[in-house]
Design an enzyme around this catalytic site. Structure first.
Site, PDB file in Angstrom:
ATOM      1  N   PHE A 151      56.424  92.408  -3.106  1.00 36.27           N
ATOM      2  CA  PHE A 151      56.929  92.096  -4.446  1.00 36.27           C
ATOM      3  C   PHE A 151      56.453  90.706  -4.822  1.00 36.27           C
ATOM      4  O   PHE A 151      56.762  89.731  -4.151  1.00 36.27           O
ATOM      5  CB  PHE A 151      58.459  92.150  -4.516  1.00 36.27           C
ATOM      6  CG  PHE A 151      58.961  91.915  -5.919  1.00 36.27           C
ATOM      7  CD1 PHE A 151      59.015  92.958  -6.841  1.00 36.27           C
ATOM      8  CD2 PHE A 151      59.349  90.645  -6.346  1.00 36.27           C
ATOM      9  CE1 PHE A 151      59.443  92.744  -8.145  1.00 36.27           C
ATOM     10  CE2 PHE A 151      59.777  90.429  -7.647  1.00 36.27           C
ATOM     11  CZ  PHE A 151      59.829  91.473  -8.542  1.00 36.27           C
ATOM     12  N   ASP A 172      53.051  83.931  -0.732  1.00 35.84           N
ATOM     13  CA  ASP A 172      54.082  83.937  -1.772  1.00 35.84           C
ATOM     14  C   ASP A 172      55.389  83.558  -1.095  1.00 35.84           C
ATOM     15  O   ASP A 172      56.030  84.390  -0.452  1.00 35.84           O
ATOM     16  CB  ASP A 172      54.154  85.323  -2.416  1.00 35.84           C
ATOM     17  CG  ASP A 172      55.241  85.407  -3.484  1.00 35.84           C
ATOM     18  OD1 ASP A 172      56.065  84.472  -3.572  1.00 35.84           O
ATOM     19  OD2 ASP A 172      55.269  86.409  -4.220  1.00 35.84           O
ATOM     20  N   LYS A 217      62.131  80.425  -7.309  1.00 40.20           N
ATOM     21  CA  LYS A 217      63.541  80.688  -6.986  1.00 40.20           C
ATOM     22  C   LYS A 217      64.352  79.414  -6.703  1.00 40.20           C
ATOM     23  O   LYS A 217      64.697  78.704  -7.614  1.00 40.20           O
ATOM     24  CB  LYS A 217      63.631  81.703  -5.846  1.00 40.20           C
ATOM     25  CG  LYS A 217      63.239  83.113  -6.316  1.00 40.20           C
ATOM     26  CD  LYS A 217      63.920  84.236  -5.570  1.00 40.20           C
ATOM     27  CE  LYS A 217      63.796  85.540  -6.353  1.00 40.20           C
ATOM     28  NZ  LYS A 217      62.573  86.310  -6.080  1.00 40.20           N
TER      29      LYS A 217
HETATM   30  C1  LIG Z   1      61.495  86.819  -7.043  1.00 39.76           C
HETATM   31  C2  LIG Z   1      60.109  86.828  -6.523  1.00 39.76           C
HETATM   32  C3  LIG Z   1      58.999  86.698  -7.373  1.00 39.76           C
HETATM   33  C4  LIG Z   1      59.127  86.638  -8.866  1.00 39.76           C
HETATM   34  O1  LIG Z   1      59.795  85.495  -9.290  1.00 39.76           O
HETATM   35  P1  LIG Z   1      60.321  85.405 -10.808  1.00 39.76           P
HETATM   36  O2  LIG Z   1      60.853  84.017 -10.904  1.00 39.76           O
HETATM   37  O3  LIG Z   1      61.367  86.467 -10.966  1.00 39.76           O
HETATM   38  O4  LIG Z   1      59.166  85.653 -11.688  1.00 39.76           O
HETATM   39  C5  LIG Z   1      57.739  86.638  -6.803  1.00 39.76           C
HETATM   40  N1  LIG Z   1      57.573  86.717  -5.479  1.00 39.76           N
HETATM   41  C6  LIG Z   1      58.621  86.851  -4.628  1.00 39.76           C
HETATM   42  C7  LIG Z   1      58.365  86.917  -3.158  1.00 39.76           C
HETATM   43  C8  LIG Z   1      59.918  86.923  -5.119  1.00 39.76           C
HETATM   44  O5  LIG Z   1      60.948  87.086  -4.280  1.00 39.76           O
END
Ligand SMILES: *Cc1c(COP(=O)(O)O)cnc(C)c1O
Length: 400
Positions: A132, A217, A246
């Site tokens: 994700f 990420d 986040k």
């Molecule tokens: C939540 C998340 C995203 C997306 O972040 P947003 O601030 O909602 O755009 C991307 N990568 C990971 C691993 C996430 O947990």
């Protein structure tokens, strides 16, 4: 005003909502409009790293609000300079980093993808199944879940997915056209799956051998969540691009992507964001870094996370398949769907997240105490105890 009816009438509808209206928060707790208190083990979807309304972030925002709220990056700013410098001391690898500041995780991933293509002059990005990375078109192209992707195809060309933790599959997929491999060191929304150390090490080597870049990420895993400042440190594997978001702003929207300083600056005009690097977000993120350090919350996440996982393993229930996680990023894989369990826990006054159809995910604030974790474990225990027998799971929309 009937809050839920009004919101339901006018909102876009894209979120699977719970029957709960939150109006106040402090520390690990949030309150609904009737004054009922909940222990927030969602941590505001991993954002409320220091708990709700943390005093240090409030004070920093208040002070900054009285000085300067808007300062686009065409000008220099004191808070931004301080944040860029502070990030040097927490980012992994003991190397200098350049940093692009933005406002969310998806934006950080978008920037990482663009920078990787610019740097390599190549197009292809390899991502992992269950990954994700966000919902904007570029980030969505790296995200795996077909339910999120298919309605919006065609997505950005050049993306492919390999099974997570599968070195041979990566070996077969990577090549002279590969710009980058993008991975979450611990897959979050996909079900809380820590990477195999051998897989990340092999990925680093394969990227180096093929002149491809490695993107981590760390939007969910960053800033102490897993018991190290960044999950990369658990693995001793250094990415070329590191995406953050986040919890970085302790509740205030901010994201960032870091790349090695020895690349030199990117070409002027190559990317940008109106709100990126704004002084309010920078002040909040600075307060987060200072607080994590002062209160030793990263070490605390490691210690309490281990305790918590140990406690969860003591739950005697045939419905529990596996406990997975790193630090205070913990998933309980079930043999039943997560949603009814989450609903039952909410009735017990504990909020938790799903991660895929059958995983209950906990992202409590790092200020959580042992007795809070015990309360969470008990609520889960009771919910599992009352749950009906296993039924085949179905794909459902996640919550991010
Ligand atoms: C939540 C998340 C995203 C997306 O972040 P947003 O601030 O909602 O755009 C991307 N990568 C990971 C691993 C996430 O947990």
């Amino acid at each position: 005003m009937d809050i839920q009816a009004t919101e339901s009438r006018y909102t876009s509808g894209v979120y699977p909502k719970r029957n709960l209206t939150l109006v106040r928060g402090e520390g690990v707790y949030v309150w609904d409009e009737q004054g009922r208190r909940y222990l927030d083990a969602t941590g505001g979807q991993g954002v409320a790293l220091l708990g709700h309304n943390p005093p240090a972030v409030r004070a920093a925002l208040r002070a900054q609000m009285d000085r300067l709220m808007v300062c686009p990056e065409i000008f220099y700013n004191d808070r931004r300079a301080e944040l860029l410098e502070a990030l040097q001391s927490v980012l992994p690898g003991g190397r200098a980093w350049r940093i692009f500041l933005c406002n969310s995780g998806a934006e950080a991933v978008e920037a990482a993808i663009k920078f990787a293509r610019w740097r390599t002059g190549r197009v292809e990005i390899i991502a992992a199944r269950r990954a994700f990375h966000g919902r904007t078109m570029g980030a969505l192209s790296a995200t795996w879940n077909p339910a999120y992707r298919q309605p919006f195809e065609p997505l950005v060309p050049g993306f492919r997915h390999i099974p997570f933790n599968d070195v041979e599959a990566l070996e077969a997929a990577i090549g002279p056209e590969t710009a980058a491999v993008i991975l979450e060191p611990v897959q979050g929304e996909g079900g809380v799956w820590p990477a195999d150390p051998a897989f990340l090490r092999a990925t680093r080597k394969l990227c180096d051998d093929h002149g491809a870049l490695l993107i981590f990420d760390e939007v969910q895993t960053g800033f102490g969540r897993t018991g190290r400042w960044f999950a990369a440190e658990h693995y001793g594997v250094l990415p070329d691009l590191l995406a953050m978001g986040k919890g970085m702003g302790g509740g205030f929207p901010i994201g960032a992507v870091a790349f090695p300083a020895d690349w030199g600056p990117l070409p002027s005009g190559a990317h940008g964001s109106t709100f990126g690097g704004n002084p309010m977000a920078c002040a909040a993120a600075l307060a987060v870094i200072e607080t994590l350090r002062r209160e030793q919350l990263v070490e605390r996440a490691a210690r309490l996370g281990a305790l918590f996982q140990e406690r969860l393993r003591q739950i005697r229930s045939s419905l529990v398949r596996e406990i997975r996680g790193l630090g205070l990023m913990v998933g309980v894989a079930l043999r039943v769907r997560a949603t009814p369990i989450l609903r039952r826990m909410m009735e017990e006054g504990v909020l938790a997240l799903p991660a895929g159809p059958d995983v209950v995910r906990f992202l409590p604030p790092l200020i959580v105490e042992a007795h809070h974790l015990e309360q969470i474990a008990r609520a889960l225990e009771r919910a599992l105890h009352e749950a009906p027998a296993p039924v085949p799971s179905a794909i459902e929309g996640g919550e991010g």
